[in-house]
Scaffold this motif. Structure first.
Motif, PDB file in Angstrom:
ATOM      1  N   ALA A 112       0.827  -1.202   0.000  1.00 44.38           N
ATOM      2  CA  ALA A 112       0.000   0.000   0.000  1.00 44.38           C
ATOM      3  C   ALA A 112       0.864   1.255   0.000  1.00 44.38           C
ATOM      4  CB  ALA A 112      -0.931   0.000   1.207  1.00 44.38           C
ATOM      5  N   ALA A 113       1.986   1.196   0.730  1.00 50.88           N
ATOM      6  CA  ALA A 113       2.886   2.350   0.783  1.00 50.88           C
ATOM      7  C   ALA A 113       3.500   2.629  -0.581  1.00 50.88           C
ATOM      8  CB  ALA A 113       3.987   2.101   1.814  1.00 50.88           C
ATOM      9  N   ILE A 114       3.925   1.567  -1.260  1.00 48.22           N
ATOM     10  CA  ILE A 114       4.499   1.727  -2.604  1.00 48.22           C
ATOM     11  C   ILE A 114       3.464   2.316  -3.555  1.00 48.22           C
ATOM     12  CG2 ILE A 114       5.363   0.464  -4.616  1.00 48.22           C
ATOM     13  CD1 ILE A 114       6.689  -1.488  -2.668  1.00 48.22           C
ATOM     14  N   LYS A 115       2.252   1.828  -3.465  1.00 52.21           N
ATOM     15  CA  LYS A 115       1.177   2.336  -4.315  1.00 52.21           C
ATOM     16  C   LYS A 115       0.912   3.804  -4.035  1.00 52.21           C
ATOM     17  CE  LYS A 115      -3.576   1.320  -5.739  1.00 52.21           C
ATOM     18  NZ  LYS A 115      -4.753   0.424  -5.531  1.00 52.21           N
ATOM     19  N   ALA A 116       0.945   4.184  -2.761  1.00 48.01           N
ATOM     20  CA  ALA A 116       0.704   5.583  -2.386  1.00 48.01           C
ATOM     21  C   ALA A 116       1.798   6.494  -2.926  1.00 48.01           C
ATOM     22  CB  ALA A 116       0.623   5.700  -0.863  1.00 48.01           C
ATOM     23  N   ILE A 117       3.039   6.027  -2.866  1.00 40.94           N
ATOM     24  CA  ILE A 117       4.156   6.821  -3.385  1.00 40.94           C
ATOM     25  C   ILE A 117       4.040   6.977  -4.900  1.00 40.94           C
ATOM     26  CG2 ILE A 117       6.656   6.893  -3.721  1.00 40.94           C
ATOM     27  CD1 ILE A 117       6.918   5.445  -1.018  1.00 40.94           C
ATOM     28  N   ARG A 118       3.746   5.874  -5.576  1.00 45.82           N
ATOM     29  CA  ARG A 118       3.677   5.915  -7.035  1.00 45.82           C
ATOM     30  C   ARG A 118       2.501   6.746  -7.525  1.00 45.82           C
ATOM     31  NH1 ARG A 118       5.446   0.350  -9.847  1.00 45.82           N
ATOM     32  NH2 ARG A 118       5.593   1.861 -11.539  1.00 45.82           N
ATOM     33  N   SER A 119       1.486   6.921  -6.680  1.00 49.72           N
ATOM     34  CA  SER A 119       0.342   7.742  -7.072  1.00 49.72           C
ATOM     35  C   SER A 119       0.700   9.228  -7.114  1.00 49.72           C
ATOM     36  CB  SER A 119      -0.821   7.524  -6.100  1.00 49.72           C
ATOM     37  OG  SER A 119      -0.542   8.098  -4.837  1.00 49.72           O
ATOM     38  N   GLN A 120       1.858   9.575  -6.560  1.00 49.23           N
ATOM     39  CA  GLN A 120       2.285  10.972  -6.513  1.00 49.23           C
ATOM     40  C   GLN A 120       3.171  11.352  -7.696  1.00 49.23           C
ATOM     41  OE1 GLN A 120       3.466  12.382  -2.537  1.00 49.23           O
ATOM     42  NE2 GLN A 120       2.783  10.418  -1.706  1.00 49.23           N
ATOM     43  N   ILE A 121       3.118  10.559  -8.744  1.00 48.86           N
ATOM     44  CA  ILE A 121       3.949  10.788  -9.915  1.00 48.86           C
ATOM     45  C   ILE A 121       3.670  12.145 -10.555  1.00 48.86           C
ATOM     46  CG2 ILE A 121       2.299   9.667 -11.478  1.00 48.86           C
ATOM     47  CD1 ILE A 121       4.735   8.526 -12.994  1.00 48.86           C
ATOM     48  N   MET A 122       4.722  12.792 -11.031  1.00 54.19           N
ATOM     49  CA  MET A 122       4.640  14.082 -11.716  1.00 54.19           C
ATOM     50  C   MET A 122       5.436  14.011 -13.010  1.00 54.19           C
ATOM     51  SD  MET A 122       5.283  16.564  -8.417  1.00 54.19           S
ATOM     52  CE  MET A 122       6.382  15.388  -7.621  1.00 54.19           C
ATOM     53  N   ASN A 123       5.434  15.095 -13.745  1.00 54.44           N
ATOM     54  CA  ASN A 123       6.210  15.190 -14.977  1.00 54.44           C
ATOM     55  C   ASN A 123       7.340  16.188 -14.759  1.00 54.44           C
ATOM     56  OD1 ASN A 123       7.261  15.413 -17.548  1.00 54.44           O
ATOM     57  ND2 ASN A 123       5.319  15.840 -18.546  1.00 54.44           N
ATOM     58  N   LEU A 124       8.566  15.733 -14.876  1.00 53.22           N
ATOM     59  CA  LEU A 124       9.728  16.603 -14.672  1.00 53.22           C
ATOM     60  C   LEU A 124       9.677  17.823 -15.582  1.00 53.22           C
ATOM     61  CD1 LEU A 124      13.398  15.519 -14.226  1.00 53.22           C
ATOM     62  CD2 LEU A 124      12.832  17.215 -15.959  1.00 53.22           C
ATOM     63  N   LEU A 125       9.148  17.663 -16.783  1.00 54.99           N
ATOM     64  CA  LEU A 125       9.147  18.753 -17.756  1.00 54.99           C
ATOM     65  C   LEU A 125       8.188  19.882 -17.388  1.00 54.99           C
ATOM     66  CD1 LEU A 125       9.307  16.754 -21.095  1.00 54.99           C
ATOM     67  CD2 LEU A 125      11.178  17.794 -19.822  1.00 54.99           C
ATOM     68  N   SER A 126       7.125  19.558 -16.702  1.00 53.76           N
ATOM     69  CA  SER A 126       6.147  20.584 -16.349  1.00 53.76           C
ATOM     70  C   SER A 126       6.317  21.081 -14.912  1.00 53.76           C
ATOM     71  CB  SER A 126       4.719  20.059 -16.548  1.00 53.76           C
ATOM     72  OG  SER A 126       4.494  18.908 -15.752  1.00 53.76           O
ATOM     73  N   TYR A 127       7.259  20.512 -14.179  1.00 55.87           N
ATOM     74  CA  TYR A 127       7.498  20.942 -12.805  1.00 55.87           C
ATOM     75  C   TYR A 127       8.158  22.327 -12.808  1.00 55.87           C
ATOM     76  CZ  TYR A 127       8.857  20.803  -7.904  1.00 55.87           C
ATOM     77  OH  TYR A 127       8.997  21.079  -6.575  1.00 55.87           O
ATOM     78  N   ASP A 128       7.789  23.161 -11.848  1.00 55.81           N
ATOM     79  CA  ASP A 128       8.336  24.506 -11.741  1.00 55.81           C
ATOM     80  C   ASP A 128       9.655  24.461 -10.966  1.00 55.81           C
ATOM     81  OD1 ASP A 128       8.910  27.160 -11.458  1.00 55.81           O
ATOM     82  OD2 ASP A 128       7.119  27.678 -10.299  1.00 55.81           O
TER      83      ASP A 128
END
Length: 217
Positions: A183-199
């Motif tokens: 569940a912890a791994i799933k929770a972490i992976r749900s926070q995925i972002m895109n490096l290109l659009s990150y400020d």
């Protein structure tokens, strides 16, 4: 910049060590552990594909095609922390200045800002997604989209190693149920972002302040 290395445990790819920083920063050792685990999985997957499927890796030193042409570069919160640390505290010289200016002005989705002179400027702490993306047979070319046009040429990561890499950084996430690893791994992976659009402008400002402090010494 001095990187301290020591022999890894049997079967693991070589892990980078920044001894003084690891003693000072509690999050750094788990993150470096995670990258070593991920790298090991990639090494094994490449070896198996080359041996069993007779595939030839197209990726090599000086090839930054995927960094330029990819439009979605996976990024996770703990990796942002590592990038902030490395760029602000470990980088120096002209490369630091180039990156600082680029992060402050570069528009989103215009290629990876950390690719400088066709080389990854944050290579020791590059995200897991970058570590895993490898292409066989032909390098990524302009107009190419290996995930869609030739999926069979894209390296298939070993899920167990990826899970282990995420498990290593579970202690870095507050609010994650650490007793339930899956569940912890799933929770972490749900926070995925895109490096290109990150400020990244705040990182640029931090690098600017660090440079000013260094000049005053």
């Amino acid at each position: 910049m001095k990187k301290n290395k020591k022999q890894p445990a049997a079967g693991l790819s070589r892990r980078l060590h920044f001894l003084e920083d690891e003693q000072r920063l509690a999050w750094l050792s788990p993150q470096l552990d995670a990258y070593a685990i991920a790298d090991t999985g990639v090494t094994i997957a490449i070896r198996d594909a080359e041996k069993k499927e007779k595939k030839k890796l197209a990726c090599g030193k000086g090839c930054g095609n995927c960094c330029v042409h990819q439009r979605d570069l996976p990024l996770y919160p703990h990796e942002i922390v590592g990038i902030y640390w490395y760029a602000s505290e470990k980088m120096a010289g002209p490369v630091r200045d180039v990156l600082k200016n680029r992060l402050a002005t570069r528009p989103a989705a215009s290629g990876c800002p950390f690719l400088i002179e066709n080389s990854c400027s944050i290579h020791p702490v590059r995200p897991v997604g970058c570590r895993q993306f490898n292409v066989f047979r032909l390098p990524w070319a302009p107009g190419d989209a290996p995930y869609f046009t030739r999926r069979e040429d894209v390296l298939q990561p070993i899920p167990d190693y990826l899970d282990r890499a995420f498990a290593a950084v579970i202690p870095l996430y507050n609010g994650v149920r650490k007793e339930d690893v899956s569940a912890a791994i799933k929770a972490i992976r749900s926070q995925i972002m895109n490096l290109l659009s990150y400020d990244w402008s705040k990182l640029a400002a931090l690098m600017e302040k660090g440079g000013e402090r260094a000049q005053k010494k």
